[in-house]
Scaffold this active site. Structure first.
Site, PDB file in Angstrom:
ATOM      1  N   GLY A  16       0.860  -1.177   0.000  1.00  0.00           N
ATOM      2  CA  GLY A  16       0.000   0.000   0.000  1.00  0.00           C
ATOM      3  C   GLY A  16       0.894   1.223   0.000  1.00  0.00           C
ATOM      4  O   GLY A  16       1.781   1.342   0.856  1.00  0.00           O
ATOM      5  N   ALA A  17       0.710   2.125  -0.958  1.00  0.00           N
ATOM      6  CA  ALA A  17       1.626   3.254  -1.106  1.00  0.00           C
ATOM      7  C   ALA A  17       1.738   4.071   0.170  1.00  0.00           C
ATOM      8  O   ALA A  17       2.838   4.476   0.573  1.00  0.00           O
ATOM      9  CB  ALA A  17       1.177   4.139  -2.263  1.00  0.00           C
ATOM     10  N   ALA A  21       9.400   1.529  -5.103  1.00  0.00           N
ATOM     11  CA  ALA A  21      10.553   2.432  -5.234  1.00  0.00           C
ATOM     12  C   ALA A  21      10.124   3.891  -5.087  1.00  0.00           C
ATOM     13  O   ALA A  21      10.812   4.694  -4.442  1.00  0.00           O
ATOM     14  CB  ALA A  21      11.240   2.210  -6.574  1.00  0.00           C
ATOM     15  N   ASP A  38       7.581   5.010  -3.400  1.00  0.00           N
ATOM     16  CA  ASP A  38       7.252   5.244  -1.990  1.00  0.00           C
ATOM     17  C   ASP A  38       8.525   5.414  -1.179  1.00  0.00           C
ATOM     18  O   ASP A  38       8.584   6.226  -0.250  1.00  0.00           O
ATOM     19  CB  ASP A  38       6.425   4.074  -1.443  1.00  0.00           C
ATOM     20  CG  ASP A  38       5.171   3.823  -2.265  1.00  0.00           C
ATOM     21  OD1 ASP A  38       4.594   4.797  -2.781  1.00  0.00           O
ATOM     22  OD2 ASP A  38       4.775   2.645  -2.396  1.00  0.00           O
TER      23      ASP A  38
END
Length: 315
Positions: A33-34, A255, A257
């Site tokens: 989850g971002a 990446a 995030d």
């Protein structure tokens, strides 16, 4: 609290073999989850981070909560929903470097988040509120939550960080564009990729992307350029920051995030925009070296070692 973020986190099923999913027999389970990725990465870097959402009142929901809390993220404002389930995501790695992802999140607990779920005093405790463009795509009520949080942050002088995170599997670019530009106009820091800049602003030129977002009212813009690094600008200066070469990237998901977390870590440490970009590039690069959405995010000592600022003792 230094940073608070919110949005959907899902159980991620990673295939044990690289092939179309119809041929995969076994998967490993993880959390993705971002928003929670950013919180987890910041917590590993030694910052106070909080994340809230709705999760299904089910075993997967408890699993997501446990994993995120286990990284030191405050999850005290998470709500459990006994009428909706936790979202799922399956990865498929067959052709190319980037995996395909398949979402099973329609009607999920997170999509049911609403303004009544917000703890306004908790939000006011943050130095930075980090928002992604995924949350407003989940549902109308989730979109209302985003704009309510923006309103609270703007009225209380809280820095707003925004990663557009455009997900065209959730909504069309026509629907996304107006909403995301409204959010950008209420944000202090924006972290777009150059492809996202082109979708939102009609140009893939990083300098033009930065200029247009600054004109919109953002104070700092960091345009992610993939392996090349990033271009960072504010009203006083602009700079290209070279990326870190990764010979054999394992998994590129997460990446961006990682970049957001590294960049915000620099902001919290009051570093120059160049150094913020360097930290963002480093955490993003390290994220690609490990399989999983967040498993590659470093602890602060590991980041210093990667940057050559601390010696590694192997044995």
């Amino acid at each position: 609290m230094e940073v608070i973020t919110f949005g959907e986190s899902m159980v991620v099923f990673n295939p044990e073999t690289n092939s179309p999913l119809r041929y995969v027999d076994s998967f490993s389970k993880a959390v993705g989850g971002a928003d929670s990725n950013v919180a987890m990465a910041l917590a590993r870097l030694g910052h106070e981070a909080g994340w809230f959402s709705r999760l299904g009142d089910d075993e997967f929901g408890r699993y997501v909560e446990n994993i995120i809390r286990g990284d030191g993220v405050d999850v005290s404002r998470v709500k459990f929903d006994d009428k909706a389930s936790t979202g799922l995501m399956f990865k498929e790695k067959s052709y190319g470097e980037n995996p395909n992802v398949y979402y099973y999140r329609k009607g999920s607990a997170a999509s049911k988040i609403c303004i009544e779920d917000l703890d306004e005093e908790y939000i006011k405790s943050a130095k930075i509120i980090h928002i992604t463009g995924i949350t407003p795509a989940l549902s109308e009520t989730a979109r209302e939550v985003v704009f309510k949080v923006l309103d609270i942050a703007n009225k209380n002088g809280i820095t707003v960080s925004f990663d557009p995170n455009i997900r065209l599997k959730l909504w069309s670019i026509e629907n996304a564009k107006s909403v995301l530009l409204q959010i950008a106009a209420k944000s202090d820091i924006i972290l777009p990729g150059n492809e996202e800049g082109e979708m939102l602003l009609g140009t893939s030129d990083e300098k033009e992307i930065a200029r247009k977002f600054l004109e919109l009212g953002c104070k700092t813009v960091a345009v992610k350029l993939g392996a090349k690094g990033c271009y960072v600008a504010n009203s006083e200066e602009d700079v290209y920051v070279a990326g870190f070469k990764v010979e054999n990237p394992v998994d590129t998901v997460g990446a961006g995030d990682g970049f957001a977390a590294g960049f915000l870590s620099g902001i919290l440490k009051k570093l120059s925009i160049e150094e913020c970009g360097r930290l963002g590039n480093a955490v993003g690069a390290m994220a690609t070296m490990v399989k999983g959405d967040n498993e590659g995010f470093p602890y602060y000592d590991q980041l210093l070692q990667f940057l050559g600022k601390k010696k590694v003792v192997d044995r």
